[in-house]
Design a protein around this motif. Structure first.
Motif, PDB file in Angstrom:
ATOM      1  N   PRO A   5       0.812  -1.224   0.000  1.00  0.00           N
ATOM      2  CA  PRO A   5       0.000   0.000   0.000  1.00  0.00           C
ATOM      3  C   PRO A   5       0.843   1.271   0.000  1.00  0.00           C
ATOM      4  O   PRO A   5       0.468   2.273  -0.615  1.00  0.00           O
ATOM      5  CB  PRO A   5      -0.825  -0.097   1.279  1.00  0.00           C
ATOM      6  CG  PRO A   5      -0.770  -1.500   1.693  1.00  0.00           C
ATOM      7  CD  PRO A   5       0.461  -2.087   1.125  1.00  0.00           C
ATOM      8  N   ASP A   6       1.994   1.234   0.672  1.00  0.00           N
ATOM      9  CA  ASP A   6       2.858   2.414   0.677  1.00  0.00           C
ATOM     10  C   ASP A   6       3.397   2.699  -0.720  1.00  0.00           C
ATOM     11  O   ASP A   6       3.444   3.852  -1.160  1.00  0.00           O
ATOM     12  CB  ASP A   6       4.022   2.231   1.651  1.00  0.00           C
ATOM     13  CG  ASP A   6       3.575   2.162   3.095  1.00  0.00           C
ATOM     14  OD1 ASP A   6       2.435   2.576   3.384  1.00  0.00           O
ATOM     15  OD2 ASP A   6       4.377   1.704   3.940  1.00  0.00           O
ATOM     16  N   LEU A   9       0.659   4.149  -2.862  1.00  0.00           N
ATOM     17  CA  LEU A   9       0.410   5.550  -2.540  1.00  0.00           C
ATOM     18  C   LEU A   9       1.450   6.463  -3.174  1.00  0.00           C
ATOM     19  O   LEU A   9       1.112   7.471  -3.790  1.00  0.00           O
ATOM     20  CB  LEU A   9       0.395   5.747  -1.025  1.00  0.00           C
ATOM     21  CG  LEU A   9       0.167   7.172  -0.549  1.00  0.00           C
ATOM     22  CD1 LEU A   9      -1.263   7.592  -0.849  1.00  0.00           C
ATOM     23  CD2 LEU A   9       0.481   7.305   0.912  1.00  0.00           C
ATOM     24  N   VAL A  10       2.712   6.103  -3.072  1.00  0.00           N
ATOM     25  CA  VAL A  10       3.780   6.948  -3.615  1.00  0.00           C
ATOM     26  C   VAL A  10       3.726   6.986  -5.140  1.00  0.00           C
ATOM     27  O   VAL A  10       3.850   8.063  -5.748  1.00  0.00           O
ATOM     28  CB  VAL A  10       5.160   6.467  -3.108  1.00  0.00           C
ATOM     29  CG1 VAL A  10       6.283   7.202  -3.795  1.00  0.00           C
ATOM     30  CG2 VAL A  10       5.250   6.662  -1.603  1.00  0.00           C
ATOM     31  N   GLY A  12       1.075   6.426  -7.006  1.00  0.00           N
ATOM     32  CA  GLY A  12      -0.158   7.136  -7.358  1.00  0.00           C
ATOM     33  C   GLY A  12       0.002   8.641  -7.224  1.00  0.00           C
ATOM     34  O   GLY A  12      -0.416   9.401  -8.101  1.00  0.00           O
ATOM     35  N   LEU A  13       0.622   9.094  -6.139  1.00  0.00           N
ATOM     36  CA  LEU A  13       0.853  10.528  -5.970  1.00  0.00           C
ATOM     37  C   LEU A  13       1.800  11.071  -7.041  1.00  0.00           C
ATOM     38  O   LEU A  13       1.617  12.179  -7.540  1.00  0.00           O
ATOM     39  CB  LEU A  13       1.414  10.812  -4.574  1.00  0.00           C
ATOM     40  CG  LEU A  13       0.441  10.649  -3.420  1.00  0.00           C
ATOM     41  CD1 LEU A  13       1.162  10.839  -2.090  1.00  0.00           C
ATOM     42  CD2 LEU A  13      -0.718  11.602  -3.542  1.00  0.00           C
ATOM     43  N   VAL A  47      -4.000   5.657  -5.433  1.00  0.00           N
ATOM     44  CA  VAL A  47      -4.128   6.309  -4.125  1.00  0.00           C
ATOM     45  C   VAL A  47      -5.328   5.748  -3.381  1.00  0.00           C
ATOM     46  O   VAL A  47      -5.254   5.464  -2.174  1.00  0.00           O
ATOM     47  CB  VAL A  47      -4.230   7.841  -4.294  1.00  0.00           C
ATOM     48  CG1 VAL A  47      -4.608   8.511  -2.998  1.00  0.00           C
ATOM     49  CG2 VAL A  47      -2.913   8.408  -4.818  1.00  0.00           C
ATOM     50  N   ALA A  50      -4.464   2.348  -2.099  1.00  0.00           N
ATOM     51  CA  ALA A  50      -3.581   2.421  -0.933  1.00  0.00           C
ATOM     52  C   ALA A  50      -4.366   2.781   0.328  1.00  0.00           C
ATOM     53  O   ALA A  50      -4.153   2.196   1.387  1.00  0.00           O
ATOM     54  CB  ALA A  50      -2.469   3.436  -1.181  1.00  0.00           C
ATOM     55  N   PHE A  51      -5.287   3.737   0.216  1.00  0.00           N
ATOM     56  CA  PHE A  51      -6.061   4.126   1.386  1.00  0.00           C
ATOM     57  C   PHE A  51      -7.004   3.012   1.834  1.00  0.00           C
ATOM     58  O   PHE A  51      -7.270   2.862   3.023  1.00  0.00           O
ATOM     59  CB  PHE A  51      -6.860   5.404   1.107  1.00  0.00           C
ATOM     60  CG  PHE A  51      -6.083   6.655   1.383  1.00  0.00           C
ATOM     61  CD1 PHE A  51      -5.940   7.124   2.679  1.00  0.00           C
ATOM     62  CD2 PHE A  51      -5.507   7.363   0.353  1.00  0.00           C
ATOM     63  CE1 PHE A  51      -5.218   8.272   2.944  1.00  0.00           C
ATOM     64  CE2 PHE A  51      -4.786   8.519   0.600  1.00  0.00           C
ATOM     65  CZ  PHE A  51      -4.642   8.984   1.912  1.00  0.00           C
ATOM     66  N   SER A  54      -4.547  -0.133   3.338  1.00  0.00           N
ATOM     67  CA  SER A  54      -3.591   0.106   4.411  1.00  0.00           C
ATOM     68  C   SER A  54      -4.229  -0.220   5.750  1.00  0.00           C
ATOM     69  O   SER A  54      -5.292   0.310   6.084  1.00  0.00           O
ATOM     70  CB  SER A  54      -3.131   1.562   4.397  1.00  0.00           C
ATOM     71  OG  SER A  54      -2.299   1.808   5.507  1.00  0.00           O
ATOM     72  N   TYR A  58      -3.491   6.438   6.675  1.00  0.00           N
ATOM     73  CA  TYR A  58      -2.514   7.493   6.415  1.00  0.00           C
ATOM     74  C   TYR A  58      -3.053   8.809   6.929  1.00  0.00           C
ATOM     75  O   TYR A  58      -4.248   9.070   6.880  1.00  0.00           O
ATOM     76  CB  TYR A  58      -2.236   7.625   4.909  1.00  0.00           C
ATOM     77  CG  TYR A  58      -1.614   6.400   4.304  1.00  0.00           C
ATOM     78  CD1 TYR A  58      -0.306   6.061   4.567  1.00  0.00           C
ATOM     79  CD2 TYR A  58      -2.343   5.575   3.471  1.00  0.00           C
ATOM     80  CE1 TYR A  58       0.266   4.934   4.017  1.00  0.00           C
ATOM     81  CE2 TYR A  58      -1.790   4.447   2.906  1.00  0.00           C
ATOM     82  CZ  TYR A  58      -0.480   4.132   3.186  1.00  0.00           C
ATOM     83  OH  TYR A  58       0.068   3.024   2.644  1.00  0.00           O
ATOM     84  N   LEU A  63       2.667  11.179   5.758  1.00  0.00           N
ATOM     85  CA  LEU A  63       3.025  11.091   4.341  1.00  0.00           C
ATOM     86  C   LEU A  63       4.522  11.242   4.068  1.00  0.00           C
ATOM     87  O   LEU A  63       5.071  10.474   3.271  1.00  0.00           O
ATOM     88  CB  LEU A  63       2.221  12.100   3.527  1.00  0.00           C
ATOM     89  CG  LEU A  63       0.768  11.723   3.274  1.00  0.00           C
ATOM     90  CD1 LEU A  63       0.065  12.814   2.488  1.00  0.00           C
ATOM     91  CD2 LEU A  63       0.661  10.404   2.566  1.00  0.00           C
TER      92      LEU A  63
END
Length: 76
Positions: A5-6, A9-10, A12-13, A47, A50-51, A54, A58, A63
């Motif tokens: 998931p981390d 997230l990274v 995706g951002l 993202v 990931a949310f 997780s 987050y 972050l």
């Protein structure tokens, strides 16, 4: 194989950040932002994934630690 998931997230951002540049360039040139829109949708999907996956969630303060932790794990 399960996606971290981390990492989701990274990535995706990063996709959302880079697609925003494409969206602005298409808007300035008065073109339709097809590629930027697809990449932005993929980034927002990562993202959201990931949310939703997780276990601890987050926050705004976590972050930077997540971003640098992923960079330390996968890049260095």
């Amino acid at each position: 194989m399960v996606l971290d998931p981390d990492l989701a997230l990274v990535v995706g951002l990063g996709l959302v950040l880079f697609s925003s540049l494409s969206l602005v360039a298409a808007w300035i040139d008065r073109r339709r932002p097809w590629v930027g829109g697809v990449i932005c949708a993929a980034g927002l999907g990562l993202v959201a994934l990931a949310f939703s996956t997780s276990p601890e969630g987050y926050g705004v303060t976590s972050l930077p630690m997540v971003i640098f932790g992923v960079l330390g794990r996968y890049v260095l």
